[in-house]
Design an enzyme around this catalytic site. Structure first.
Site, mmCIF file in Angstrom:
data_model
loop_
_atom_site.group_PDB
_atom_site.id
_atom_site.type_symbol
_atom_site.label_atom_id
_atom_site.label_comp_id
_atom_site.label_asym_id
_atom_site.label_seq_id
_atom_site.Cartn_x
_atom_site.Cartn_y
_atom_site.Cartn_z
ATOM 1 N NE ARG A 39 -2.633 -0.450 3.284
ATOM 2 C CZ ARG A 39 -2.398 0.083 4.478
ATOM 3 N NH1 ARG A 39 -2.686 1.336 4.708
ATOM 4 N NH2 ARG A 39 -1.868 -0.653 5.443
ATOM 5 N NE ARG A 101 10.885 -6.129 23.110
ATOM 6 C CZ ARG A 101 9.690 -5.535 23.114
ATOM 7 N NH1 ARG A 101 8.756 -5.930 23.969
ATOM 8 N NH2 ARG A 101 9.438 -4.566 22.273
ATOM 9 C CB CYS A 129 7.940 1.862 24.699
ATOM 10 S SG CYS A 129 6.218 1.412 24.689
ATOM 11 C CD GLN A 156 1.683 0.888 29.259
ATOM 12 O OE1 GLN A 156 1.871 0.131 30.193
ATOM 13 N NE2 GLN A 156 1.825 0.495 28.006
ATOM 14 C CB SER A 159 1.190 6.793 20.842
ATOM 15 O OG SER A 159 1.691 6.963 22.153
ATOM 16 N N GLY A 160 0.890 3.765 22.263
ATOM 17 C CA GLY A 160 1.522 2.468 22.509
ATOM 18 C C GLY A 160 0.955 1.384 21.596
ATOM 19 C CE LYS A 216 5.381 -7.577 25.347
ATOM 20 N NZ LYS A 216 4.860 -6.678 24.296
ATOM 21 C CG HIS A 246 3.627 4.734 27.559
ATOM 22 N ND1 HIS A 246 2.681 5.178 26.684
ATOM 23 C CD2 HIS A 246 3.862 3.428 27.222
ATOM 24 C CE1 HIS A 246 2.364 4.190 25.840
ATOM 25 N NE2 HIS A 246 3.073 3.117 26.147
HETATM 26 N N1 HSE Z 1 2.961 -2.289 24.101
HETATM 27 C C1 HSE Z 1 3.040 -0.986 24.642
HETATM 28 C C2 HSE Z 1 1.750 -0.291 24.658
HETATM 29 C C3 HSE Z 1 4.026 -0.207 23.910
HETATM 30 O O1 HSE Z 1 0.807 -0.868 24.147
HETATM 31 O O2 HSE Z 1 1.660 0.797 25.178
HETATM 32 C C4 HSE Z 1 5.362 -0.432 24.510
HETATM 33 O O3 HSE Z 1 5.281 -0.459 25.905
#
Ligand code: HSE
Length: 338
Positions: A39, A101, A129, A156, A159-160, A216, A246
């Site tokens: 795309r 990871r 992140c 959070q 945008s995560g 995580k 965040h």
């Molecule tokens: N997976 C995370 C989130 C992004 O959805 O905010 C990295 O921490």
């Protein structure tokens, strides 16, 4: 210079890698290639490295590059990362997904903490992140005071979940306001509508009652800082209707007694940290002010009532697309170039 490629160059993280490369100017880039979906193929953008036309991804094309940033899904990385970096002539791959990871032999790197790990392989994992942001403050403190346990609560941003997450929040908010509120909002990205809500659920629930996002933080803090499994690290991860950056409330029980003034000065000297901590002027970390910054804001630094002399509490806000993802990936590439 290097031929550098971004796979997923139109995604929320991929897009941010380009200005990080341009602004820092430390990695010598002779050619930038951007791979996207069919795309986006053919789309052109202007960069400091010339006009770039998006290309369709192929293993051969990626292998022909020196450094490849993967800013795509874990499934894509699992399928392709090793094929891109294998053998003498494969490229260095910096993978932003969680695909590799937790494999012990794959380095998981925050350059300020364990940059030397980048020498151990051609496939390097970029951390989650949330973890990367929190560690900017946690690591200098644990180096100084030692750590017995860490308790984290996160706030959070949409945008995560990438551009689709931001779109769902913006469109949902608009629809809600236009309709006068009260109507049912559609949601695909998040488990519930995010506008005017908070959702204590990010990623899948695990058997122990924690979500994968929460685990995580536990797994990655331990791996990056070389902490033993004996150190309890517990997180509650919550999605809130902010757009970007965040925030985290962090409580550390320390081995040594803490001194708040000293802790603040440790943080002021730490790489990647901006101390924002003047409560009398209502100055503390917030997503609104942390957005767009390379450094993570840290404030509300105080001795913990819960842990007495051996405990510190603080609040962190960091642009997770930058410090938590794109910038960290670029710093890894710079570290490998050193
Ligand atoms: N997976 C995370 C989130 C992004 O959805 O905010 C990295 O921490």
């Amino acid at each position: 210079g290097y031929t550098v490629a971004i796979v997923g160059g139109s995604g929320a993280v991929g897009k941010e890698i380009i200005p990080c490369l341009e602004n820092r100017g430390i990695l010598p880039v002779s050619r930038l290639r951007i791979f996207g979906s069919s795309r986006s193929a053919g789309r052109k953008i202007q960069t400091k490295f010339g006009e770039i036309e998006f290309e369709i991804f192929s293993i051969e094309a990626a292998r022909a590059c020196d450094v490849v940033f993967l800013a795509v899904s874990g499934d894509f990385s699992k399928e392709n990362a090793e094929k891109i970096c294998s053998g003498e002539d494969g490229a260095i791959v910096i993978d932003n997904s969680s695909a590799f990871r937790y494999q012990p032999e794959i380095p998981l790197v925050v350059p300020e903490i364990n940059g030397e790990e980048t020498k151990k392989g051609k496939l390097i994992a970029n951390p989650n992140c949330t973890t990367a942001i929190g560690l900017m403050a946690i690591y200098p403190l644990l180096q100084h005071y030692g750590v017995k346990r860490i308790i984290m609560s996160t706030y959070q941003a949409a945008s995560g979940a990438g551009q689709p997450g931001m779109d769902e929040l913006l469109e949902g908010t608009k629809k809600y306001l236009e309709g006068g509120g009260g109507q049912k909002l559609e949601h695909e990205v998040f488990a519930h509508p995010l506008p005017f809500n908070v959702i204590p659920h990010i990623d899948k629930f695990q058997e122990n009652g924690y979500t994968k996002e929460e685990m995580k933080v536990t797994w990655e803090c331990r791996k990056i800082c070389g902490l033993s499994d004996e150190i309890p690290i517990s997180c509650t991860a919550v999605r809130i209707p902010t757009l970007r950056a965040h925030s985290e409330s962090i409580v550390m029980e320390t081995e040594k007694a803490v001194n708040v003034k000293e802790a603040r000065s440790i943080l002021e000297k730490a790489d990647g940290v901006e101390v924002v901590d003047e409560p009398e002027k209502s100055l503390y970390p917030m997503p609104l002010t942390a957005t767009g910054k390379y450094d993570v804001e840290v404030g509300r630094i105080r001795k913990s009532i819960a842990f007495g002399d051996n405990g510190l509490e603080f609040f962190v806000s960091g642009d997770q697309l930058l410090r938590g993802a794109a910038l960290n990936a670029v710093l890894i590439a710079e570290e490998m170039h050193k």
